[in-house]
Design a protein around this motif. Structure first.
Motif, PDB file in Angstrom:
ATOM      1  N   ILE A   1       0.883  -1.254   0.028  1.00 18.09           N
ATOM      2  CA  ILE A   1      -0.038  -0.053   0.100  1.00 18.09           C
ATOM      3  C   ILE A   1       0.904   1.233   0.011  1.00 18.09           C
ATOM      4  O   ILE A   1       2.034   1.407   0.790  1.00 18.09           O
ATOM      5  CB  ILE A   1      -0.954  -0.054   1.254  1.00 18.09           C
ATOM      6  CG1 ILE A   1      -1.850  -1.302   1.525  1.00 18.09           C
ATOM      7  CG2 ILE A   1      -1.840   1.285   1.378  1.00 18.09           C
ATOM      8  CD1 ILE A   1      -2.634  -1.415   0.128  1.00 18.09           C
ATOM      9  N   ASP A   2       0.410   2.237  -0.965  1.00 18.20           N
ATOM     10  CA  ASP A   2       1.521   3.463  -1.030  1.00 18.20           C
ATOM     11  C   ASP A   2       0.838   4.469   0.141  1.00 18.20           C
ATOM     12  O   ASP A   2      -0.148   4.329   0.618  1.00 18.20           O
ATOM     13  CB  ASP A   2       1.661   3.994  -2.235  1.00 18.20           C
ATOM     14  CG  ASP A   2       0.340   4.392  -3.224  1.00 18.20           C
ATOM     15  OD1 ASP A   2      -0.544   4.451  -2.308  1.00 18.20           O
ATOM     16  OD2 ASP A   2       0.540   4.515  -4.213  1.00 18.20           O
ATOM     17  N   SER A   3       1.517   5.554   0.018  1.00 20.29           N
ATOM     18  CA  SER A   3       1.183   6.702   1.015  1.00 20.29           C
ATOM     19  C   SER A   3      -0.287   7.248   0.667  1.00 20.29           C
ATOM     20  O   SER A   3      -0.960   7.928   1.380  1.00 20.29           O
ATOM     21  CB  SER A   3       2.169   7.974   1.059  1.00 20.29           C
ATOM     22  OG  SER A   3       2.313   8.322  -0.536  1.00 20.29           O
ATOM     23  N   GLY A   4      -0.784   7.086  -0.438  1.00 21.10           N
ATOM     24  CA  GLY A   4      -2.136   7.472  -0.879  1.00 21.10           C
ATOM     25  C   GLY A   4      -3.162   6.384  -0.486  1.00 21.10           C
ATOM     26  O   GLY A   4      -4.333   6.696  -1.189  1.00 21.10           O
ATOM     27  N   HIS A   5      -2.846   5.579   0.454  1.00 17.89           N
ATOM     28  CA  HIS A   5      -3.789   4.372   0.674  1.00 17.89           C
ATOM     29  C   HIS A   5      -4.406   3.598  -0.672  1.00 17.89           C
ATOM     30  O   HIS A   5      -5.377   2.863  -0.931  1.00 17.89           O
ATOM     31  CB  HIS A   5      -5.075   4.769   1.298  1.00 17.89           C
ATOM     32  CG  HIS A   5      -4.830   5.892   2.504  1.00 17.89           C
ATOM     33  ND1 HIS A   5      -4.483   5.397   3.677  1.00 17.89           N
ATOM     34  CD2 HIS A   5      -5.108   7.199   2.406  1.00 17.89           C
ATOM     35  CE1 HIS A   5      -4.346   6.707   4.315  1.00 17.89           C
ATOM     36  NE2 HIS A   5      -4.698   7.592   3.666  1.00 17.89           N
ATOM     37  N   SER A   6      -3.520   3.686  -1.667  1.00 22.03           N
ATOM     38  CA  SER A   6      -3.602   2.825  -2.910  1.00 22.03           C
ATOM     39  C   SER A   6      -2.709   2.143  -3.264  1.00 22.03           C
ATOM     40  O   SER A   6      -1.741   1.810  -2.528  1.00 22.03           O
ATOM     41  CB  SER A   6      -3.858   4.078  -3.924  1.00 22.03           C
ATOM     42  OG  SER A   6      -2.653   4.765  -4.175  1.00 22.03           O
ATOM     43  N   ILE A   7      -3.024   1.120  -4.394  1.00 26.26           N
ATOM     44  CA  ILE A   7      -2.156   0.087  -5.059  1.00 26.26           C
ATOM     45  C   ILE A   7      -1.847   0.424  -6.438  1.00 26.26           C
ATOM     46  O   ILE A   7      -2.736   0.795  -7.237  1.00 26.26           O
ATOM     47  CB  ILE A   7      -2.630  -1.135  -4.741  1.00 26.26           C
ATOM     48  CG1 ILE A   7      -3.100  -1.552  -3.251  1.00 26.26           C
ATOM     49  CG2 ILE A   7      -2.082  -2.267  -5.221  1.00 26.26           C
ATOM     50  CD1 ILE A   7      -4.257  -2.483  -3.218  1.00 26.26           C
ATOM     51  N   GLN A   8      -0.680   0.236  -6.603  1.00 27.85           N
ATOM     52  CA  GLN A   8      -0.194   0.619  -8.166  1.00 27.85           C
ATOM     53  C   GLN A   8      -0.119  -0.936  -8.610  1.00 27.85           C
ATOM     54  O   GLN A   8       0.457  -1.783  -8.329  1.00 27.85           O
ATOM     55  CB  GLN A   8       1.334   1.058  -8.264  1.00 27.85           C
ATOM     56  CG  GLN A   8       1.221   2.706  -7.958  1.00 27.85           C
ATOM     57  CD  GLN A   8       2.522   3.247  -8.170  1.00 27.85           C
ATOM     58  OE1 GLN A   8       3.076   2.942  -9.411  1.00 27.85           O
ATOM     59  NE2 GLN A   8       2.765   4.291  -7.475  1.00 27.85           N
ATOM     60  N   PHE A   9      -1.042  -1.096  -9.989  1.00 29.07           N
ATOM     61  CA  PHE A   9      -0.900  -2.296 -10.364  1.00 29.07           C
ATOM     62  C   PHE A   9      -1.145  -2.185 -12.034  1.00 29.07           C
ATOM     63  O   PHE A   9      -2.029  -1.590 -12.336  1.00 29.07           O
ATOM     64  CB  PHE A   9      -2.356  -3.260  -9.871  1.00 29.07           C
ATOM     65  CG  PHE A   9      -2.491  -4.489 -10.425  1.00 29.07           C
ATOM     66  CD1 PHE A   9      -1.192  -5.685 -10.378  1.00 29.07           C
ATOM     67  CD2 PHE A   9      -3.422  -4.959 -11.286  1.00 29.07           C
ATOM     68  CE1 PHE A   9      -1.502  -6.854 -10.723  1.00 29.07           C
ATOM     69  CE2 PHE A   9      -3.561  -6.195 -11.792  1.00 29.07           C
ATOM     70  CZ  PHE A   9      -2.575  -7.174 -11.561  1.00 29.07           C
ATOM     71  N   ARG A  10      -0.397  -2.560 -12.710  1.00 30.91           N
ATOM     72  CA  ARG A  10      -0.318  -2.470 -14.289  1.00 30.91           C
ATOM     73  C   ARG A  10      -0.521  -1.187 -14.725  1.00 30.91           C
ATOM     74  O   ARG A  10      -1.435  -1.031 -15.325  1.00 30.91           O
ATOM     75  CB  ARG A  10      -1.327  -3.653 -15.108  1.00 30.91           C
ATOM     76  CG  ARG A  10      -1.047  -5.133 -14.613  1.00 30.91           C
ATOM     77  CD  ARG A  10      -1.738  -5.992 -15.254  1.00 30.91           C
ATOM     78  NE  ARG A  10      -1.361  -7.290 -14.924  1.00 30.91           N
ATOM     79  CZ  ARG A  10      -2.219  -8.443 -15.145  1.00 30.91           C
ATOM     80  NH1 ARG A  10      -3.127  -8.264 -15.707  1.00 30.91           N
ATOM     81  NH2 ARG A  10      -1.656  -9.672 -14.884  1.00 30.91           N
TER      82      ARG A  10
END
Length: 231
Positions: A184-193
Motif C-alpha cells: 500500500i502506498d502513501s495515498g492508501h492506494s495500490i499500483q498495478f499494471r
C-alpha cells in the motif's frame, strides 16, 4: 483421472504461429481441453483447466514432461510477477490436483501423435470455417473437440465419472487467479499494471489501509481484481 498437458507451436492458419495448449484424458484418449495463444502462457493453461473443471470436474493428476512449467515452488510463500507458471501449480495445489513431471517415452509419444493429428486436420477445418483470428479459433475449438472426441476417443464403459465433483463457478474463478504481491502506498492506494487503485469494501466504500502494508492483488479468472491484506 490422469490428464496429460502440453503445447504445440504450429502455423494453424496461414501466416499465424500460435501455441495450442492441450489436455488429454489418459484413459480414453479424449481431448478434455484446448486453447490457442500466441505463446505458451499461464492464460492458455488456465483456460484449458477451466474447460476441464466446468465440463468434467477435478482430475486426480496432471502429468507433463515440461518440468519448468509445472513446478510448484513455495519459496517464502511469495509470488514473483514474472513467475506465472508456478501459479498454475499453486492453483492445482488449491484444488487438490497432483502434478507429476515425467520423461516416459510412451507418454510423450501419445501426446506427440495427438499433436500431429491436430496439425494435419485442424488447419483444414479452420480454413473451411473461414477462421482468420485467434478469438474465433478458440470459439471454433469448442465444437471441434466434440466432433474430434466422437471420432477418435474411446468410449469407456462406465456410468460413474472418474473425475471428482465439479467446484462451484465462484471457486473456479477465484482459484484460476494471478497473484501479485504489492505494498500500500502513501495515498492508501495500490499500483498495478500502470494504474492506481483504491481498495473498496463489498459495498463500494473506500478502505484506507496503512502505508507500506503488504498485500496481494488477486486477478480472478473473469478479470475482476481483489486485494488480500497480509497481517
Amino acid at each position: 483421472e490422469m490428464i496429460q498437458m502440453d503445447t504445440s507451436s504450429f502455423e494453424w492458419i496461414n501466416g499465424q504461429l500460435w501455441h495450442l495448449h492441450l489436455a488429454v484424458d489418459d484413459a480414453s484418449g479424449g481431448v478434455v481441453g484446448a486453447y490457442f495463444d500466441v505463446q505458451e502462457t499461464l492464460k492458455g493453461y488456465y483456460h484449458v483447466l477451466y474447460q476441464i473443471l466446468t465440463n468434467y470436474g477435478i482430475p486426480a493428476m496432471f502429468y507433463t514432461d515440461r518440468h519448468t512449467v509445472f513446478e510448484y515452488n513455495r519459496k517464502n510463500n511469495a509470488f514473483d510477477d514474472e513467475d506465472t507458471f508456478t501459479q498454475f501449480s499453486y492453483a492445482c495445489h488449491q484444488l487438490g490436483v497432483d502434478i507429476k513431471t515425467t520423461s516416459i517415452a510412451q507418454a510423450k509419444g501419445r501426446i506427440e501423435r495427438l499433436n500431429q493429428t491436430f496439425q494435419s486436420r485442424l488447419p483444414i477445418e479452420l480454413r473451411r470455417a473461414h477462421i482468420t483470428d485467434i478469438e474465433s479459433a478458440n470459439e471454433f475449438l469448442k465444437s471441434y473437440l466434440k466432433k474430434f472426441n466422437k471420432q477418435f476417443a474411446l468410449h469407456l464403459n462406465t456410468t460413474k465419472s472418474v473425475f471428482e465433483t465439479q467446484p462451484s463457478l465462484e471457486k473456479i474463478n477465484h482459484t484460476l487467479a494471478v497473484l501479485s504481491p504489492r505494498k500500500i502506498d502513501s495515498g492508501h492506494s495500490i499500483q498495478f499494471r500502470n494504474r492506481i487503485y483504491i481498495p473498496v469494501s463489498e459495498q463500494g466504500i473506500p478502505v484506507y489501509l496503512k502505508n507500506k502494508m503488504d498485500c496481494i492483488v488477486i486477478e480472478a479468472f473473469d478479470g475482476n481484481l481483489y486485494v488480500n491484506v497480509l497481517d
